[in-house]
Design a protein around this motif. Structure first.
Motif, PDB file in Angstrom:
ATOM      1  N   LYS A 164       0.825  -1.441   0.049  1.00  0.00           N
ATOM      2  CA  LYS A 164       0.199  -0.113   0.093  1.00  0.00           C
ATOM      3  C   LYS A 164       0.742   1.189  -0.221  1.00  0.00           C
ATOM      4  CE  LYS A 164      -4.192   1.867   2.219  1.00  0.00           C
ATOM      5  NZ  LYS A 164      -5.186   1.447   3.221  1.00  0.00           N
ATOM      6  N   VAL A 165       1.696   1.258   1.005  1.00  0.00           N
ATOM      7  CA  VAL A 165       2.752   2.088   0.750  1.00  0.00           C
ATOM      8  C   VAL A 165       3.679   2.521  -0.306  1.00  0.00           C
ATOM      9  CG1 VAL A 165       4.972   3.436   2.157  1.00  0.00           C
ATOM     10  CG2 VAL A 165       3.110   2.425   3.273  1.00  0.00           C
ATOM     11  N   ASN A 166       4.084   1.365  -0.885  1.00  0.00           N
ATOM     12  CA  ASN A 166       4.742   1.541  -2.218  1.00  0.00           C
ATOM     13  C   ASN A 166       3.989   1.897  -3.320  1.00  0.00           C
ATOM     14  OD1 ASN A 166       7.694   0.974  -1.856  1.00  0.00           O
ATOM     15  ND2 ASN A 166       7.079  -0.809  -0.721  1.00  0.00           N
ATOM     16  N   ALA A 167       2.796   1.472  -3.384  1.00  0.00           N
ATOM     17  CA  ALA A 167       1.845   2.008  -4.416  1.00  0.00           C
ATOM     18  C   ALA A 167       1.757   3.449  -4.577  1.00  0.00           C
ATOM     19  CB  ALA A 167       0.529   1.120  -4.561  1.00  0.00           C
ATOM     20  N   ARG A 168       1.471   3.982  -3.251  1.00  0.00           N
ATOM     21  CA  ARG A 168       1.157   5.569  -3.164  1.00  0.00           C
ATOM     22  C   ARG A 168       2.378   6.216  -3.556  1.00  0.00           C
ATOM     23  NH1 ARG A 168      -2.951   3.357  -0.845  1.00  0.00           N
ATOM     24  NH2 ARG A 168      -4.639   4.254  -0.373  1.00  0.00           N
ATOM     25  N   ALA A 169       3.521   5.641  -3.007  1.00  0.00           N
ATOM     26  CA  ALA A 169       5.082   6.261  -3.278  1.00  0.00           C
ATOM     27  C   ALA A 169       5.192   6.356  -4.778  1.00  0.00           C
ATOM     28  CB  ALA A 169       6.138   5.657  -2.563  1.00  0.00           C
ATOM     29  N   ALA A 170       4.853   5.348  -5.295  1.00  0.00           N
ATOM     30  CA  ALA A 170       5.121   5.117  -6.988  1.00  0.00           C
ATOM     31  C   ALA A 170       4.373   6.225  -7.632  1.00  0.00           C
ATOM     32  CB  ALA A 170       5.122   3.711  -7.545  1.00  0.00           C
ATOM     33  N   ALA A 171       2.974   6.086  -7.269  1.00  0.00           N
ATOM     34  CA  ALA A 171       2.060   6.856  -7.940  1.00  0.00           C
ATOM     35  C   ALA A 171       2.482   8.494  -7.966  1.00  0.00           C
ATOM     36  CB  ALA A 171       0.641   6.866  -7.479  1.00  0.00           C
ATOM     37  N   LEU A 172       2.603   8.945  -6.555  1.00  0.00           N
ATOM     38  CA  LEU A 172       3.037  10.155  -6.317  1.00  0.00           C
ATOM     39  C   LEU A 172       4.298  10.473  -6.817  1.00  0.00           C
ATOM     40  CD1 LEU A 172       1.460  10.452  -2.550  1.00  0.00           C
ATOM     41  CD2 LEU A 172       0.626  11.605  -4.719  1.00  0.00           C
ATOM     42  N   SER A 173       5.326   9.654  -6.737  1.00  0.00           N
ATOM     43  CA  SER A 173       6.661  10.229  -7.385  1.00  0.00           C
ATOM     44  C   SER A 173       6.514  10.558  -8.677  1.00  0.00           C
ATOM     45  CB  SER A 173       7.474   8.820  -7.116  1.00  0.00           C
ATOM     46  OG  SER A 173       7.799   8.692  -5.582  1.00  0.00           O
ATOM     47  N   GLU A 174       5.838   9.738  -9.380  1.00  0.00           N
ATOM     48  CA  GLU A 174       5.515  10.085 -10.834  1.00  0.00           C
ATOM     49  C   GLU A 174       4.798  11.137 -11.315  1.00  0.00           C
ATOM     50  OE1 GLU A 174       4.291   6.230 -12.656  1.00  0.00           O
ATOM     51  OE2 GLU A 174       6.245   5.261 -12.283  1.00  0.00           O
ATOM     52  N   THR A 175       3.709  11.424 -10.397  1.00  0.00           N
ATOM     53  CA  THR A 175       2.605  12.574 -10.686  1.00  0.00           C
ATOM     54  C   THR A 175       3.392  13.994 -10.043  1.00  0.00           C
ATOM     55  OG1 THR A 175       0.935  11.141 -10.077  1.00  0.00           O
ATOM     56  CG2 THR A 175       0.417  13.535 -10.149  1.00  0.00           C
ATOM     57  N   VAL A 176       3.886  13.877  -9.024  1.00  0.00           N
ATOM     58  CA  VAL A 176       4.402  15.265  -8.466  1.00  0.00           C
ATOM     59  C   VAL A 176       5.893  15.465  -9.257  1.00  0.00           C
ATOM     60  CG1 VAL A 176       5.477  16.408  -6.553  1.00  0.00           C
ATOM     61  CG2 VAL A 176       3.419  14.909  -6.337  1.00  0.00           C
ATOM     62  N   GLY A 177       6.823  14.477  -9.517  1.00  0.00           N
ATOM     63  CA  GLY A 177       8.030  14.309 -10.264  1.00  0.00           C
ATOM     64  C   GLY A 177       7.800  14.978 -11.408  1.00  0.00           C
ATOM     65  N   GLY A 178       7.032  14.242 -12.329  1.00  0.00           N
ATOM     66  CA  GLY A 178       6.574  14.809 -13.507  1.00  0.00           C
ATOM     67  C   GLY A 178       6.112  16.076 -13.699  1.00  0.00           C
ATOM     68  N   ALA A 179       5.240  16.517 -12.812  1.00  0.00           N
ATOM     69  CA  ALA A 179       4.950  18.136 -12.895  1.00  0.00           C
ATOM     70  C   ALA A 179       5.945  18.788 -12.699  1.00  0.00           C
ATOM     71  CB  ALA A 179       3.828  18.104 -11.677  1.00  0.00           C
ATOM     72  N   GLY A 180       6.949  18.440 -11.705  1.00  0.00           N
ATOM     73  CA  GLY A 180       7.954  19.475 -11.416  1.00  0.00           C
ATOM     74  C   GLY A 180       8.751  19.472 -12.646  1.00  0.00           C
ATOM     75  N   ILE A 181       9.223  18.282 -13.230  1.00  0.00           N
ATOM     76  CA  ILE A 181       9.870  18.410 -14.650  1.00  0.00           C
ATOM     77  C   ILE A 181       9.063  19.302 -15.632  1.00  0.00           C
ATOM     78  CG2 ILE A 181      10.481  17.137 -16.610  1.00  0.00           C
ATOM     79  CD1 ILE A 181      12.498  16.650 -13.991  1.00  0.00           C
ATOM     80  N   ALA A 182       7.890  19.088 -15.718  1.00  0.00           N
ATOM     81  CA  ALA A 182       7.128  19.676 -16.774  1.00  0.00           C
ATOM     82  C   ALA A 182       7.250  21.319 -16.591  1.00  0.00           C
ATOM     83  CB  ALA A 182       5.669  19.356 -16.831  1.00  0.00           C
ATOM     84  N   LEU A 183       7.111  21.577 -15.124  1.00  0.00           N
ATOM     85  CA  LEU A 183       7.078  22.997 -14.978  1.00  0.00           C
ATOM     86  C   LEU A 183       8.283  23.644 -14.665  1.00  0.00           C
ATOM     87  CD1 LEU A 183       4.315  22.827 -12.202  1.00  0.00           C
ATOM     88  CD2 LEU A 183       4.202  23.945 -14.508  1.00  0.00           C
ATOM     89  N   GLY A 184       9.687  22.828 -14.571  1.00  0.00           N
ATOM     90  CA  GLY A 184      10.789  23.040 -14.413  1.00  0.00           C
ATOM     91  C   GLY A 184      10.957  23.732 -12.960  1.00  0.00           C
ATOM     92  N   ALA A 185      10.268  22.913 -12.037  1.00  0.00           N
ATOM     93  CA  ALA A 185      10.354  23.526 -10.452  1.00  0.00           C
ATOM     94  C   ALA A 185      10.892  22.483  -9.572  1.00  0.00           C
ATOM     95  CB  ALA A 185       8.724  23.734 -10.339  1.00  0.00           C
ATOM     96  N   GLY A 186      11.917  22.893  -8.909  1.00  0.00           N
ATOM     97  CA  GLY A 186      12.561  21.751  -8.191  1.00  0.00           C
ATOM     98  C   GLY A 186      13.225  20.810  -8.874  1.00  0.00           C
ATOM     99  N   THR A 187      13.963  21.030  -9.890  1.00  0.00           N
ATOM    100  CA  THR A 187      14.129  19.984 -10.969  1.00  0.00           C
ATOM    101  C   THR A 187      15.158  18.844 -10.378  1.00  0.00           C
ATOM    102  OG1 THR A 187      14.089  21.613 -12.741  1.00  0.00           O
ATOM    103  CG2 THR A 187      15.459  19.640 -13.102  1.00  0.00           C
ATOM    104  N   PRO A 188      16.029  19.194  -9.670  1.00  0.00           N
ATOM    105  CA  PRO A 188      16.843  18.170  -8.965  1.00  0.00           C
ATOM    106  C   PRO A 188      15.870  16.952  -8.270  1.00  0.00           C
ATOM    107  CG  PRO A 188      17.986  20.238  -8.582  1.00  0.00           C
ATOM    108  CD  PRO A 188      16.592  20.512  -9.124  1.00  0.00           C
ATOM    109  N   PHE A 189      15.142  17.718  -7.318  1.00  0.00           N
ATOM    110  CA  PHE A 189      14.300  16.738  -6.558  1.00  0.00           C
ATOM    111  C   PHE A 189      13.311  15.968  -7.347  1.00  0.00           C
ATOM    112  CE2 PHE A 189      15.675  20.577  -4.391  1.00  0.00           C
ATOM    113  CZ  PHE A 189      16.581  19.886  -3.507  1.00  0.00           C
ATOM    114  N   ALA A 190      12.407  16.631  -8.532  1.00  0.00           N
ATOM    115  CA  ALA A 190      11.624  16.086  -9.255  1.00  0.00           C
ATOM    116  C   ALA A 190      12.450  14.985 -10.085  1.00  0.00           C
ATOM    117  CB  ALA A 190      11.043  16.988 -10.485  1.00  0.00           C
ATOM    118  N   ALA A 191      13.669  15.082 -10.422  1.00  0.00           N
ATOM    119  CA  ALA A 191      14.433  14.197 -11.301  1.00  0.00           C
ATOM    120  C   ALA A 191      14.786  12.982 -10.411  1.00  0.00           C
ATOM    121  CB  ALA A 191      15.647  14.795 -11.724  1.00  0.00           C
ATOM    122  N   ALA A 192      15.225  13.304  -9.057  1.00  0.00           N
ATOM    123  CA  ALA A 192      15.297  12.161  -8.100  1.00  0.00           C
ATOM    124  C   ALA A 192      14.326  11.249  -7.882  1.00  0.00           C
ATOM    125  CB  ALA A 192      15.944  12.820  -6.683  1.00  0.00           C
ATOM    126  N   ALA A 193      12.857  11.736  -7.682  1.00  0.00           N
ATOM    127  CA  ALA A 193      11.931  10.948  -7.573  1.00  0.00           C
ATOM    128  C   ALA A 193      11.634  10.055  -8.941  1.00  0.00           C
ATOM    129  CB  ALA A 193      10.709  11.806  -7.252  1.00  0.00           C
TER     130      ALA A 193
END
Length: 191
Positions: free
Chosen positions: A49-78
């Motif tokens: 359950k935890v890993n499902a949410r972590a993967a889903a949020l990492s891809e959603t939030v990390g993808g948004a960070g890359i798309a917006l160019g916001a917090g790029t190193p942290f988005a990329a790490a996720a």
């Protein structure tokens, strides 16, 4: 202007957001959290359950960070963390080529987000508003190392928490259980 970087960010980041929403909400024909939890169970990624949410949020939030160019190193790490885990748990055993279920696509995505971190998201980004048009090699390495460290931590926790019948944490699914086999196949397609 960095229109090329903007295009790359919007495409790669946008597809990561979509992929994350497939896992998180079942959008775009995705499995939703319940299906993603089943996939995590099949891959011995405990607690599922935890890993499902972590993967889903990492891809959603990390993808948004890359798309917006916001917090790029942290988005990329996720994103590197989720892709490294996909390679290690699903694609690595299939060799490099995507046509055989291999890891080439994951490697391309990891290199793109690491490269965007190193060279920066460009003038048309939120990072540029805080003076970070270019993050540099140190931050690029941070994204890669943090991503792989997160992947390693998640896999090791999964091994330690695996049920006794699969204490190896290998993610191997018994061929005696057709439902488990179907989950493993859907895991391969979903990652």
């Amino acid at each position: 202007m960095d229109f090329g970087k903007l295009i790359v960010r919007l495409v790669v980041g946008g597809f990561f957001v979509g992929h994350g929403l497939q896992k998180l909400r079942g959008a775009f024909g995705g499995p939703g959290l319940e299906g993603t939890e089943q996939m995590m169970t099949a891959l011995s990624m405990q607690p599922a359950k935890v890993n499902a949410r972590a993967a889903a949020l990492s891809e959603t939030v990390g993808g948004a960070g890359i798309a917006l160019g916001a917090g790029t190193p942290f988005a990329a790490a996720a994103l590197i963390g989720t892709m490294a885990t996909a390679v290690r748990k699903v694609h690595g055993k299939n060799g490099p080529w995507n046509s055989a279920g291999g890891w080439e696509y994951n490697a391309v995505l990891m290199s793109v987000v690491a490269g965007l971190t190193n060279d920066g998201p460009g003038d048309l980004s939120f990072d540029a508003l805080i003076g970070k048009r270019r993050w540099g090699l140190g931050w690029g390495l941070f994204a890669v190392l943090a991503g792989f460290a997160g992947s390693t931590a998640a896999i090791e926790v999964g091994k330690r928490m695996a049920p006794p019948e699969d204490s190896t944490g290998s993610g191997d699914v018994s061929t005696d259980d057709p439902a488990a086999g179907a989950t493993a196949e859907s895991a391969d397609a979903a990652i």
